[in-house]
Design a protein around this motif. Sequence first.
Motif, PDB file in Angstrom:
ATOM      1  N   LEU A   5       8.842  -4.117   9.390  1.00 21.52           N
ATOM      2  CA  LEU A   5      10.179  -4.407   9.893  1.00 21.52           C
ATOM      3  C   LEU A   5      11.180  -4.248   8.754  1.00 21.52           C
ATOM      4  N   GLN A   6      12.212  -3.432   8.984  1.00 22.58           N
ATOM      5  CA  GLN A   6      13.256  -3.190   7.996  1.00 22.58           C
ATOM      6  C   GLN A   6      14.616  -3.158   8.681  1.00 22.58           C
ATOM      7  N   LYS A  54      13.164   3.639  -6.996  1.00 20.56           N
ATOM      8  CA  LYS A  54      13.432   2.448  -7.795  1.00 20.56           C
ATOM      9  C   LYS A  54      13.923   1.286  -6.938  1.00 20.56           C
ATOM     10  N   ARG A  55      14.800   1.567  -5.999  1.00 12.96           N
ATOM     11  CA  ARG A  55      15.370   0.499  -5.167  1.00 12.96           C
ATOM     12  C   ARG A  55      14.836   0.527  -3.739  1.00 12.96           C
ATOM     13  N   SER A  56      14.488   1.702  -3.265  1.00 14.29           N
ATOM     14  CA  SER A  56      13.969   1.816  -1.896  1.00 14.29           C
ATOM     15  C   SER A  56      13.022   2.998  -1.800  1.00 14.29           C
ATOM     16  N   ASP A  92      10.534  -4.492  -1.919  1.00 11.51           N
ATOM     17  CA  ASP A  92       9.600  -5.611  -1.776  1.00 11.51           C
ATOM     18  C   ASP A  92       8.652  -5.445  -0.593  1.00 11.51           C
ATOM     19  N   ARG A  93       8.773  -4.306   0.130  1.00 13.05           N
ATOM     20  CA  ARG A  93       7.893  -4.055   1.270  1.00 13.05           C
ATOM     21  C   ARG A  93       7.031  -2.815   1.053  1.00 13.05           C
ATOM     22  N   GLY A  95       4.127  -2.556  -0.327  1.00 10.34           N
ATOM     23  CA  GLY A  95       2.732  -2.809   0.025  1.00 10.34           C
ATOM     24  C   GLY A  95       2.490  -2.673   1.515  1.00 10.34           C
ATOM     25  N   VAL A  96       3.430  -3.158   2.321  1.00  9.12           N
ATOM     26  CA  VAL A  96       3.305  -3.053   3.776  1.00  9.12           C
ATOM     27  C   VAL A  96       3.381  -1.594   4.207  1.00  9.12           C
ATOM     28  N   ALA A  97       4.290  -0.841   3.591  1.00 11.04           N
ATOM     29  CA  ALA A  97       4.430   0.576   3.934  1.00 11.04           C
ATOM     30  C   ALA A  97       3.144   1.338   3.620  1.00 11.04           C
ATOM     31  N   GLU A  98       2.538   1.045   2.485  1.00 12.59           N
ATOM     32  CA  GLU A  98       1.294   1.719   2.113  1.00 12.59           C
ATOM     33  C   GLU A  98       0.166   1.347   3.075  1.00 12.59           C
TER      34      GLU A  98
END
Length: 297
Positions: A5-6, A54-56, A92-93, A95-98
Amino acid sequence: MAEILQKDGTWVFDGDALRLTPGRDKGVGLLRKELGELVVPLGALAGISFEQGKRSGRLRLRLRDGADPLLHATGGRLTEPHDPYQLLVDSDRYGVAEYVVEEVRHALLLDRVPAGPVDAFLLPGPAVPVSFSAGDGTASFDGEHVRLEWNWKTEDAKAAAGTRTIRVEDVVGVEWQPAVGLENGHLRFTVRHAPTKAPPKYDPNAVELWGFKKDPLMALVAAAVQARLPHPAAAPADALPPAAPQSGPEPELPARAAGDDHDALLRRLRELGALHRDGVLTDEEFTLAKQAVLRRL
């Protein structure tokens, strides 16, 4: 199930399909918002990737060539804010994306989904009726007719012919192209027995686009029409050889060839089921197609 979720949107994978829901963030393009939730069957996917920044970062889906009428009609020209197959991911997400990438790739390997092109649309395209205004006109499609209406900015020679109505049976091609630099874009319909080399500004079967905010919405009209045209890679009905009369049992294939064909037919059954669930195939069409595959099994 894998889910991310983003602000840019939400992707959910249940093992059989990816459900893509656009976010409400101001950076989400108009096309994605109008298209709404999109369900992509596993059989339509050629791959998935995640790029870190770096940021996203960015999740990207790669569909099999010919699987989506929207991608076919736009020729891969959708820019990032409007591309429904990309998702911005906060750092910060990552890990979820991977994890989502691993789950989808694992399912593709498990189901042995080929990455090659297809000869039938595996996504249904935008719902109809659909209608948008941009550039020098308004384009509408109700599932049977394309309607082009002109505004005060239309070239006089084109406007003088009045509103244009085209039966979908007479459309042999559709193309959406955005404005790039000093070159205007267009939504153009190629009509049977009415070829033209006129630029979109003068073509009565085209809407000229000037690079404004609503231009991408015209791509939804193009995709809705494309979804109801014969697939470009499908063999024409009159080009298929007639079936030979059956006078005895079918010859047995060598073990390897029979096994390969069996797997391909099972994949075809899954694809037909997805098309039926998405409304591309009617109950009758699905039953006839399924019976044809089952006979080969």
